[in-house]
Design a protein around this motif. Structure first.
Motif, short mmCIF file in Angstrom:
data_model
loop_
_atom_site.label_atom_id
_atom_site.label_comp_id
_atom_site.label_asym_id
_atom_site.label_seq_id
_atom_site.Cartn_x
_atom_site.Cartn_y
_atom_site.Cartn_z
N PRO A 1 0.81 -1.23 0.00
CA PRO A 1 0.00 0.00 0.00
C PRO A 1 0.84 1.27 0.00
O PRO A 1 0.55 2.22 -0.74
N GLY A 2 1.90 1.30 0.82
CA GLY A 2 2.77 2.46 0.83
C GLY A 2 3.56 2.59 -0.47
O GLY A 2 3.79 3.71 -0.95
N LEU A 3 3.94 1.46 -1.04
CA LEU A 3 4.65 1.49 -2.31
C LEU A 3 3.76 2.03 -3.42
O LEU A 3 4.21 2.81 -4.27
N ALA A 4 2.49 1.64 -3.40
CA ALA A 4 1.55 2.16 -4.40
C ALA A 4 1.35 3.66 -4.24
O ALA A 4 1.28 4.41 -5.23
N ALA A 5 1.27 4.13 -2.99
CA ALA A 5 1.11 5.57 -2.75
C ALA A 5 2.33 6.34 -3.23
O ALA A 5 2.21 7.39 -3.88
N ALA A 6 3.53 5.86 -2.92
CA ALA A 6 4.76 6.54 -3.33
C ALA A 6 4.91 6.53 -4.84
O ALA A 6 5.31 7.53 -5.46
N THR A 7 4.56 5.39 -5.47
CA THR A 7 4.68 5.30 -6.92
C THR A 7 3.68 6.20 -7.62
O THR A 7 4.01 6.83 -8.63
N SER A 8 2.46 6.29 -7.10
CA SER A 8 1.46 7.16 -7.71
C SER A 8 1.88 8.63 -7.59
O SER A 8 1.67 9.41 -8.52
N LEU A 9 2.50 9.01 -6.48
CA LEU A 9 3.00 10.37 -6.33
C LEU A 9 4.09 10.66 -7.36
O LEU A 9 4.07 11.71 -8.03
N CYS A 10 5.02 9.74 -7.52
CA CYS A 10 6.10 9.93 -8.49
C CYS A 10 5.56 9.95 -9.92
O CYS A 10 6.02 10.73 -10.75
N PHE A 11 4.57 9.12 -10.20
CA PHE A 11 4.00 9.08 -11.54
C PHE A 11 3.31 10.41 -11.85
O PHE A 11 3.45 10.95 -12.96
N ALA A 12 2.59 10.96 -10.88
CA ALA A 12 1.91 12.24 -11.09
C ALA A 12 2.92 13.36 -11.29
O ALA A 12 2.75 14.22 -12.16
N LEU A 13 3.99 13.38 -10.50
CA LEU A 13 5.02 14.41 -10.66
C LEU A 13 5.73 14.28 -12.00
O LEU A 13 6.07 15.28 -12.63
N SER A 14 5.93 13.05 -12.45
CA SER A 14 6.59 12.84 -13.74
C SER A 14 5.70 13.29 -14.89
O SER A 14 6.18 13.85 -15.87
N LEU A 15 4.40 13.05 -14.77
CA LEU A 15 3.48 13.46 -15.83
C LEU A 15 3.49 14.98 -16.01
O LEU A 15 3.39 15.48 -17.13
N GLY A 16 3.62 15.71 -14.91
CA GLY A 16 3.55 17.17 -14.99
C GLY A 16 4.90 17.84 -15.13
O GLY A 16 4.96 19.08 -15.07
N ALA A 17 5.98 17.08 -15.32
CA ALA A 17 7.31 17.69 -15.42
C ALA A 17 7.39 18.59 -16.65
O ALA A 17 7.02 18.19 -17.76
N PHE A 18 7.88 19.80 -16.46
CA PHE A 18 8.04 20.75 -17.56
C PHE A 18 9.45 21.32 -17.63
O PHE A 18 10.06 21.36 -18.70
N LEU A 19 9.98 21.76 -16.49
CA LEU A 19 11.26 22.46 -16.48
C LEU A 19 12.40 21.60 -17.03
O LEU A 19 13.16 22.04 -17.91
N PHE A 20 12.51 20.37 -16.56
CA PHE A 20 13.63 19.52 -16.97
C PHE A 20 13.52 19.08 -18.43
O PHE A 20 14.52 19.12 -19.15
N PRO A 21 12.33 18.66 -18.92
CA PRO A 21 12.24 18.38 -20.36
C PRO A 21 12.53 19.60 -21.22
O PRO A 21 13.12 19.49 -22.30
N GLN A 22 12.12 20.79 -20.75
CA GLN A 22 12.34 22.00 -21.53
C GLN A 22 13.82 22.39 -21.58
O GLN A 22 14.34 22.76 -22.64
N MET A 23 14.52 22.30 -20.45
CA MET A 23 15.91 22.75 -20.38
C MET A 23 16.90 21.68 -20.81
O MET A 23 17.91 21.98 -21.46
N LEU A 24 16.64 20.43 -20.45
CA LEU A 24 17.60 19.37 -20.74
C LEU A 24 17.20 18.54 -21.96
O LEU A 24 18.01 17.77 -22.46
N GLY A 25 15.95 18.69 -22.41
CA GLY A 25 15.53 17.97 -23.60
C GLY A 25 15.89 18.69 -24.88
O GLY A 25 15.90 18.08 -25.96
N GLY A 26 16.17 19.98 -24.79
CA GLY A 26 16.59 20.74 -25.96
C GLY A 26 15.56 20.80 -27.07
O GLY A 26 15.91 20.96 -28.24
N GLY A 27 14.27 20.69 -26.70
CA GLY A 27 13.23 20.72 -27.73
C GLY A 27 13.05 19.42 -28.47
O GLY A 27 12.19 19.33 -29.35
#
Length: 284
Positions: A202-228
């Motif tokens: 249960p705790g693993l599912a909660a931690a993974t869902s939090l990380c998945f949500a943060l990864s879905l909304g990532a903008f700064l790192f794809p923009q700066m390190l992805g180079g378009g």
């Protein structure tokens, strides 16, 4: 509910109302139409923006890239973060626990922009990694402006969230259960697979869902390190606003993004409840 409880809940209710108002504004704009050649949009309400998005190959590519990268980063978080969280929860050394906690908490003291520039310095063409590689005779490697840089930087950003969330869940597991399994002849690995891991799901599912949500909304790192070159939903929304000033299309893509995140979180929540009911009914 008492008057005191209502007053205490008022700030949270106002913040929630603000979020709902912003979401409603985005939803209303997504049904408007952009005036050709301008940045002006107007009614009447239309589904044209959603129709274009559903027929757009670029939009679907951004959706699939976002889901794939979020899944990869979440899997890496589990592989790297679970042993660290277990060490933090079960280590008998107070000094080691304090050192790990200090390293995790220290990452929150630096902003996302600072960390993004730090990764540019580390992974750049003349960065620390390439300088070290050339010093031992290896060729220079392309470590930025690609998915590798995005995955590494986002993983570095969200791993502390995963470890600290899972650490709290692991601390609630009664250690006498593990000791009993060891006393009955179970090896450390068998004890982990049959006692610790199931109770931590249960705790693993909660931690993974939090990380998945943060990864879905990532903008700064794809923009700066992805180079378009790494197109995700957040950068696709940004480009629609900055490049073509097509705010209605960006709002429609944001609404589709919101629905996607909501569906994924509902699915993960269902899995978490199933894990709680199966392995830790007392915590459900």
């Amino acid at each position: 509910m008492s008057r005191t409880a209502l007053l205490l809940a008022l700030p949270a209710a106002l913040i929630l109302l603000l979020f709902v108002a912003v979401l409603g504004s985005f939803a209303s704009v997504s049904f408007m139409v952009l005036e050709p050649g301008t940045a002006v949009f107007h009614g009447p309400a239309s589904l044209a923006n959603y129709t274009k998005l559903l027929a757009s190959e670029g939009a679907w590519k951004a959706v699939l890239n976002t889901l794939r990268l979020a899944a990869e980063i979440s899997a890496l978080c589990v592989l790297a973060g679970y042993p660290l969280a277990l060490l933090l929860a079960r280590s008998g050394s107070r000094g080691l626990r304090r050192f790990i906690l200090f390293c995790l908490v220290a990452t929150f003291l630096s902003g996302g922009v600072t960390r993004a520039y730090a990764w540019l310095i580390i992974l750049g063409n003349k960065g620390l990694v390439n300088q070290a590689a050339q010093a031992i005779g290896l060729p220079r490697m392309a470590l930025i402006n690609n998915e590798f840089a995005v995955v590494v930087s986002v993983l570095n950003f969200i791993l502390p969230f995963f470890v600290l969330t899972l650490f709290g869940a692991l601390r609630t597991i009664a250690q006498p259960l593990e000791h009993a399994a060891r006393n009955l002849g179970a090896s450390r690995m068998r004890c982990f697979l049959h006692v610790t891991l199931p109770l931590s799901l249960p705790g693993l599912a909660a931690a993974t869902s939090l990380c998945f949500a943060l990864s879905l909304g990532a903008f700064l790192f794809p923009q700066m390190l992805g180079g378009g070159r790494v197109q995700v939903l957040a950068t696709a929304i940004y480009e629609r606003i900055q490049a073509s000033y097509d705010i209605p299309a960006a709002a429609a893509l944001a609404m589709l993004f919101f629905v996607l995140v909501l569906l994924m979180l509902l699915a993960v929540g269902a899995l978490r409840r199933a894990a709680s009911a199966r392995f830790a009914p007392e915590a459900a």
